[in-house]
Design an enzyme around this catalytic site. Structure first.
Site, PDB file in Angstrom:
ATOM      1  N   ASP A 139       0.888   0.362   2.740  1.00  0.00           N
ATOM      2  CA  ASP A 139       0.306  -0.167   4.016  1.00  0.00           C
ATOM      3  C   ASP A 139       2.246   0.413   4.111  1.00  0.00           C
ATOM      4  OD1 ASP A 139       0.773  -2.037   5.690  1.00  0.00           O
ATOM      5  OD2 ASP A 139       0.394  -3.566   4.647  1.00  0.00           O
ATOM      6  N   TYR A 190       3.232   0.059  -1.872  1.00  0.00           N
ATOM      7  CA  TYR A 190       3.652  -0.933  -0.596  1.00  0.00           C
ATOM      8  C   TYR A 190       2.783  -2.225  -0.744  1.00  0.00           C
ATOM      9  CZ  TYR A 190       5.020   3.332   1.348  1.00  0.00           C
ATOM     10  OH  TYR A 190       5.378   5.118   1.592  1.00  0.00           O
ATOM     11  N   GLU A 193       5.227  -2.012  -6.132  1.00  0.00           N
ATOM     12  CA  GLU A 193       6.092  -2.606  -5.146  1.00  0.00           C
ATOM     13  C   GLU A 193       7.290  -2.319  -5.615  1.00  0.00           C
ATOM     14  OE1 GLU A 193       7.906  -4.824  -2.530  1.00  0.00           O
ATOM     15  OE2 GLU A 193       5.441  -3.703  -1.704  1.00  0.00           O
ATOM     16  N   GLU A 219      -0.887  -3.704  15.054  1.00  0.00           N
ATOM     17  CA  GLU A 219      -1.506  -3.066  13.487  1.00  0.00           C
ATOM     18  C   GLU A 219      -2.707  -2.197  13.749  1.00  0.00           C
ATOM     19  OE1 GLU A 219       0.349  -4.192   9.627  1.00  0.00           O
ATOM     20  OE2 GLU A 219       0.751  -4.627  11.232  1.00  0.00           O
ATOM     21  N   ASN A 262      -1.233  -8.947  -1.223  1.00  0.00           N
ATOM     22  CA  ASN A 262      -2.079  -8.961  -0.233  1.00  0.00           C
ATOM     23  C   ASN A 262      -3.619  -8.447  -0.002  1.00  0.00           C
ATOM     24  OD1 ASN A 262      -2.867 -10.599   2.409  1.00  0.00           O
ATOM     25  ND2 ASN A 262      -1.988  -8.959   3.725  1.00  0.00           N
ATOM     26  N   CYS A 264       1.935  -0.783  10.803  1.00  0.00           N
ATOM     27  CA  CYS A 264       2.244  -1.321  11.573  1.00  0.00           C
ATOM     28  C   CYS A 264       3.729  -0.758  12.441  1.00  0.00           C
ATOM     29  CB  CYS A 264       3.741  -2.503  11.060  1.00  0.00           C
ATOM     30  SG  CYS A 264       4.832  -2.338  10.273  1.00  0.00           S
ATOM     31  N   GLN A 282       2.143 -11.387   6.097  1.00  0.00           N
ATOM     32  CA  GLN A 282       1.394 -10.638   7.253  1.00  0.00           C
ATOM     33  C   GLN A 282       1.358 -12.885   8.090  1.00  0.00           C
ATOM     34  OE1 GLN A 282       1.241  -8.458   8.711  1.00  0.00           O
ATOM     35  NE2 GLN A 282       0.022  -7.203   6.688  1.00  0.00           N
TER      36      GLN A 282
END
Length: 362
Positions: free
Chosen positions: A295, A214, A235, A354, A219, A320, A186
């Site tokens: 995400d 994801y 991921e 976002e 994070n 996003c 980010q």
């Protein structure tokens, strides 16, 4: 990277426009008023990338107007970038101007920094990197107090670390993150910290399990793991998976299982369409998933993954691209309603935003 137009005097009006746009997109779903999280007006961006442009016999930092890659704008400082980047820019420029070894066929510079002050610089070249370059680069890294990565075709030389170390505070607890060079992180650290705290609060204290799609470098995974019994996270990027595994270990969390699968592949696994060797040793049926956290990339969730999320009581969604977020919510609206929504201004002075929503089963 195009040159953004920074005007702090216009910030509040621009943020209000974004909030109105998000409200418009979510209005068909009877969304509550969005919680709005603003950004610092300057020095908010923790990474920056510059091309090098020759003029007057020297190389200079350069950016370009949107849509015009041939008209360079020479840059001496960059107010949207972190103070650390602005400190390093003239020091690095002085170093390459004083050294033919460092400047020869150097065409791009990338800075990666953190709120905690760590920094990594990547230098990209149109030539092979030799021992003479490495010797000067090692001295440069020591002089600047940074890690340094040299890149040329088919080769990467790392001096120090190939990642930076970040610390973010969520609900009073500090989490440590390795953020690798070349991987997604980010860009706006202050807003990222606000996003993590919002997601942590929105999920609430649970006595069941969380599925995360994801997950990147972990994070959101790390703070959300403290709210649930167990986490199964997926991921696809190998670099991000390795960083996430290191971050899980560094933070002493033992309730997270990470698998290298795409969201589409995990959907197939949960639907028992076919087995995956990468799931060997993981008993999917032992999980009691009450929530899913997603995400996704700008394209949003594909229809099958969106259908997968429907089976969960709670869907926590960070987006996003609110346009594709709205498309995904439309697919889920017959079974889920929006309980909370938020706007996070990750990208001031641009139209990008976002958003976060918590969907709960009707």
């Amino acid at each position: 990277m195009p040159l953004p137009q920074l005007d702090p005097a216009q910030y509040a009006a621009q943020l209000a426009e974004k909030a109105a746009r998000l409200e418009e997109l979510l209005a068909p779903f009877d969304a509550p008023a969005a919680e709005v999280f603003d950004s610092p007006r300057e020095h908010y961006r923790l990474r920056a990338e510059f091309r090098l442009w020759r003029e007057g016999g020297q190389r200079h930092y350069a950016m370009f107007e949107q849509g015009d890659k041939h008209k360079a704008i020479l840059i001496d400082d960059f107010p949207i970038a972190s103070r650390r980047i602005n400190e390093l820019m003239p020091q690095l420029k002085a170093a390459w101007q004083a050294s033919e070894v460092l400047s020869f066929k150097l065409f791009q510079v990338e800075f990666l920094t953190t709120l905690s002050g760590d920094a990594l610089i990547t230098l990209a070249y149109h030539r092979p990197l030799d021992e003479a370059w490495q010797a000067e680069a090692e001295q440069l890294a020591a002089d600047l107090g940074v890690s340094l990565v040299g890149r040329s075709k088919g080769k990467r030389i790392v001096i120090g670390r190939d990642y930076v170390e970040e610390q973010l505070v969520v609900a009073g607890r500090s989490f440590r993150y390795r953020q690798p060079e070349g991987a997604f992180t980010q860009p706006n650290g202050e807003v990222c910290q606000k996003m993590l705290n919002w997601a942590h609060e929105a999920l609430g204290e649970r006595d069941d399990d969380l599925l995360e799609l994801y997950c990147g470098n972990g994070n959101f995974t790390l703070p959300l793991a403290t709210r649930v019994r167990r986490v199964l996270a997926t991921e696809i990027s190998k670099t991000s998976v390795n960083a996430a595994l290191a971050n899980i270990e560094d933070n002493g969390l033992d309730n997270i299982e990470l698998v290298r699968l795409s969201a589409e592949e995990l959907t197939q696994a949960l639907n028992e369409v076919r087995p995956f060797r990468r799931l060997a040793g993981i008993d999917l049926k032992s999980y009691s998933f009450g929530s899913v956290f997603v995400d996704p990339p700008r394209a949003g969730m594909d229809p099958d993954t969106c259908e997968l999320t429907r089976r969960f009581e709670r869907i926590l969604y960070i987006s996003c691209n609110p346009e594709t977020l709205a498309q995904n919510i439309a697919q889920l609206a017959d079974t889920h309603r929006i309980e909370r929504c938020a706007l996070f201004d990750q990208f001031p002075y641009t139209h990008h935003m976002e958003a976060g929503v918590l969907l709960v089963r009707r």
